[in-house]
Design a protein around this motif. Structure first.
Motif, PDB file in Angstrom:
ATOM      1  N   SER A   1       0.933  -1.113  -0.020  1.00 44.53           N
ATOM      2  CA  SER A   1      -0.159   0.016   0.050  1.00 44.53           C
ATOM      3  C   SER A   1       0.935   1.240   0.078  1.00 44.53           C
ATOM      4  O   SER A   1       0.676   2.035  -0.828  1.00 44.53           O
ATOM      5  CB  SER A   1      -0.876   0.166   1.187  1.00 44.53           C
ATOM      6  OG  SER A   1      -2.024  -1.006   1.043  1.00 44.53           O
ATOM      7  N   LEU A   2       1.691   1.275   0.784  1.00 46.26           N
ATOM      8  CA  LEU A   2       2.926   2.156   1.046  1.00 46.26           C
ATOM      9  C   LEU A   2       3.391   2.760  -0.417  1.00 46.26           C
ATOM     10  O   LEU A   2       3.875   3.817  -0.864  1.00 46.26           O
ATOM     11  CB  LEU A   2       3.843   2.105   2.195  1.00 46.26           C
ATOM     12  CG  LEU A   2       4.912   3.469   2.156  1.00 46.26           C
ATOM     13  CD1 LEU A   2       4.125   4.522   2.730  1.00 46.26           C
ATOM     14  CD2 LEU A   2       5.922   2.866   3.278  1.00 46.26           C
ATOM     15  N   MET A   3       3.790   1.554  -1.207  1.00 46.77           N
ATOM     16  CA  MET A   3       4.628   1.749  -2.321  1.00 46.77           C
ATOM     17  C   MET A   3       3.792   2.213  -3.550  1.00 46.77           C
ATOM     18  O   MET A   3       4.282   2.231  -4.466  1.00 46.77           O
ATOM     19  CB  MET A   3       5.402   0.810  -2.561  1.00 46.77           C
ATOM     20  CG  MET A   3       6.593   0.049  -1.601  1.00 46.77           C
ATOM     21  SD  MET A   3       7.735   1.820  -1.400  1.00 46.77           S
ATOM     22  CE  MET A   3       8.597   1.736  -2.712  1.00 46.77           C
ATOM     23  N   GLY A   4       2.326   1.883  -3.495  1.00 46.05           N
ATOM     24  CA  GLY A   4       1.470   2.028  -4.338  1.00 46.05           C
ATOM     25  C   GLY A   4       1.285   0.866  -5.338  1.00 46.05           C
ATOM     26  O   GLY A   4       0.827   0.942  -6.444  1.00 46.05           O
ATOM     27  N   ASP A   5       1.754  -0.139  -4.722  1.00 41.55           N
ATOM     28  CA  ASP A   5       1.661  -1.581  -5.729  1.00 41.55           C
ATOM     29  C   ASP A   5       0.278  -2.048  -6.216  1.00 41.55           C
ATOM     30  O   ASP A   5      -0.120  -2.365  -7.134  1.00 41.55           O
ATOM     31  CB  ASP A   5       2.487  -2.575  -5.280  1.00 41.55           C
ATOM     32  CG  ASP A   5       3.978  -2.591  -5.148  1.00 41.55           C
ATOM     33  OD1 ASP A   5       4.365  -1.518  -5.707  1.00 41.55           O
ATOM     34  OD2 ASP A   5       4.673  -3.280  -4.477  1.00 41.55           O
ATOM     35  N   ASN A   6      -0.619  -1.509  -5.370  1.00 39.08           N
ATOM     36  CA  ASN A   6      -2.018  -2.243  -5.337  1.00 39.08           C
ATOM     37  C   ASN A   6      -2.962  -0.844  -5.681  1.00 39.08           C
ATOM     38  O   ASN A   6      -3.972  -0.866  -5.728  1.00 39.08           O
ATOM     39  CB  ASN A   6      -2.616  -2.712  -3.889  1.00 39.08           C
ATOM     40  CG  ASN A   6      -2.774  -1.751  -2.868  1.00 39.08           C
ATOM     41  OD1 ASN A   6      -2.098  -0.692  -2.964  1.00 39.08           O
ATOM     42  ND2 ASN A   6      -2.894  -2.209  -1.933  1.00 39.08           N
ATOM     43  N   ALA A   7      -2.236   0.027  -6.488  1.00 42.02           N
ATOM     44  CA  ALA A   7      -3.200   1.288  -6.781  1.00 42.02           C
ATOM     45  C   ALA A   7      -4.153   1.159  -7.855  1.00 42.02           C
ATOM     46  O   ALA A   7      -5.207   1.351  -7.765  1.00 42.02           O
ATOM     47  CB  ALA A   7      -2.078   2.449  -7.005  1.00 42.02           C
TER      48      ALA A   7
END
Length: 68
Positions: free
Chosen positions: A22-28
Motif C-alpha cells: 500500500s505504501l509503495m502504491g503496488d495495489n493502486a
C-alpha cells in the motif's frame, strides 16, 4: 501452542506485506478498478498502462510532499 504462534506469524507477515504494498502504491491499479466498478459501473476503466501514465503525469504536475 505452536499452531497458534504460526498463525499469528502468518497474520503479522500478511499485515506487513499489505502495508508495504500500500505504501509503495503496488495495489493502486487494483484499488482504482474496485472504485470504478463501485462508483462508475457503466464507464470503461483505463487500461493499466493508461492508469500508470496518468498517475505519473498527475504527480509530475502536482508533486506535493515527495522527496524527489
Amino acid at each position: 501452542m505452536c499452531a497458534g504462534a504460526g498463525r499469528s506469524a502468518v497474520r503479522v507477515a500478511a499485515g506487513i506485506r499489505w502495508y508495504v504494498t500500500s505504501l509503495m502504491g503496488d495495489n493502486a491499479y487494483a484499488t482504482y478498478l474496485a472504485h470504478q466498478r463501485r462508483t462508475h459501473p457503466d464507464a470503461p476503466p483505463l487500461s493499466e498502462r493508461q492508469f500508470w501514465r496518468q498517475r505519473m503525469d498527475d504527480q509530475d504536475r502536482n508533486p506535493g510532499a515527495r522527496c524527489c
